[in-house]
Design a protein around this motif. Sequence first.
Motif, PDB file in Angstrom:
ATOM      1  N   MET A   1      10.039   5.940   3.030  1.00 42.28           N
ATOM      2  CA  MET A   1       9.996   4.479   3.146  1.00 42.28           C
ATOM      3  C   MET A   1      11.214   3.931   2.423  1.00 42.28           C
TER       4      MET A   1
ATOM      5  N   SER B   1      12.334  -0.323   6.046  1.00 46.90           N
ATOM      6  CA  SER B   1      12.105   0.578   7.178  1.00 46.90           C
ATOM      7  C   SER B   1      11.407   1.842   6.706  1.00 46.90           C
ATOM      8  N   SER B   2      11.062   2.684   7.691  1.00 52.91           N
ATOM      9  CA  SER B   2      10.463   3.983   7.394  1.00 52.91           C
ATOM     10  C   SER B   2      11.250   5.038   8.143  1.00 52.91           C
ATOM     11  N   GLU B   3      10.913   6.296   7.905  1.00 51.89           N
ATOM     12  CA  GLU B   3      11.615   7.390   8.566  1.00 51.89           C
ATOM     13  C   GLU B   3      11.569   7.232  10.078  1.00 51.89           C
TER      14      GLU B   3
ATOM     15  N   PRO C   1       4.340   7.302   6.606  1.00 51.81           N
ATOM     16  CA  PRO C   1       5.621   7.920   6.910  1.00 51.81           C
ATOM     17  C   PRO C   1       6.178   8.618   5.673  1.00 51.81           C
TER      18      PRO C   1
ATOM     19  N   PHE D   1      13.235   0.539   0.796  1.00 53.54           N
ATOM     20  CA  PHE D   1      13.063  -0.798   0.232  1.00 53.54           C
ATOM     21  C   PHE D   1      14.415  -1.314  -0.246  1.00 53.54           C
TER      22      PHE D   1
ATOM     23  N   TYR E   1      14.869   4.683  -1.642  1.00 50.40           N
ATOM     24  CA  TYR E   1      14.215   5.591  -0.701  1.00 50.40           C
ATOM     25  C   TYR E   1      13.064   6.269  -1.431  1.00 50.40           C
TER      26      TYR E   1
ATOM     27  N   TYR F   1      10.114  -4.186   1.670  1.00 53.19           N
ATOM     28  CA  TYR F   1      10.111  -3.098   2.645  1.00 53.19           C
ATOM     29  C   TYR F   1      11.166  -3.350   3.704  1.00 53.19           C
TER      30      TYR F   1
ATOM     31  N   LEU G   1       4.650  -3.367  -0.212  1.00 54.75           N
ATOM     32  CA  LEU G   1       4.317  -2.561   0.967  1.00 54.75           C
ATOM     33  C   LEU G   1       3.863  -3.426   2.135  1.00 54.75           C
TER      34      LEU G   1
ATOM     35  N   LEU H   1       1.139   3.896  -0.719  1.00 50.52           N
ATOM     36  CA  LEU H   1       1.917   5.083  -1.039  1.00 50.52           C
ATOM     37  C   LEU H   1       0.979   6.244  -1.296  1.00 50.52           C
TER      38      LEU H   1
ATOM     39  N   GLN I   1      -0.439  -0.550   4.507  1.00 51.71           N
ATOM     40  CA  GLN I   1       0.254   0.657   4.023  1.00 51.71           C
ATOM     41  C   GLN I   1      -0.043   0.874   2.553  1.00 51.71           C
TER      42      GLN I   1
END
Length: 73
Positions: free
Chosen positions: A51, A61-63, A48, A53, A41, A59, A20, A26, A24
């Motif tokens: 997330m 990106s995120s939404e 977000p 990976f 995903y 990592y 992460l 989870l 950040q």
Amino acid sequence: MTQVGTGKYTYELIQGFPKLPAGQSLGIVSTVATDSQDRVYVFQRTNPPVMVFDRDGNYRSSENELEISGWLP
């Protein structure tokens, strides 16, 4: 090493997966999915909400970043 499943559907726990970004964590994860490029995903009930990976748990990106890039509507 922890393994579950049998035959073609055997999975193992990878310690430290996912990696992460700093600061950040989870939340409650509701679903995990993969795509044909081995991206993972993680859908969670906090921001977000999505997330992404790579297959090694890095990592990507995120939404919010996916929306900006035009990947999500």
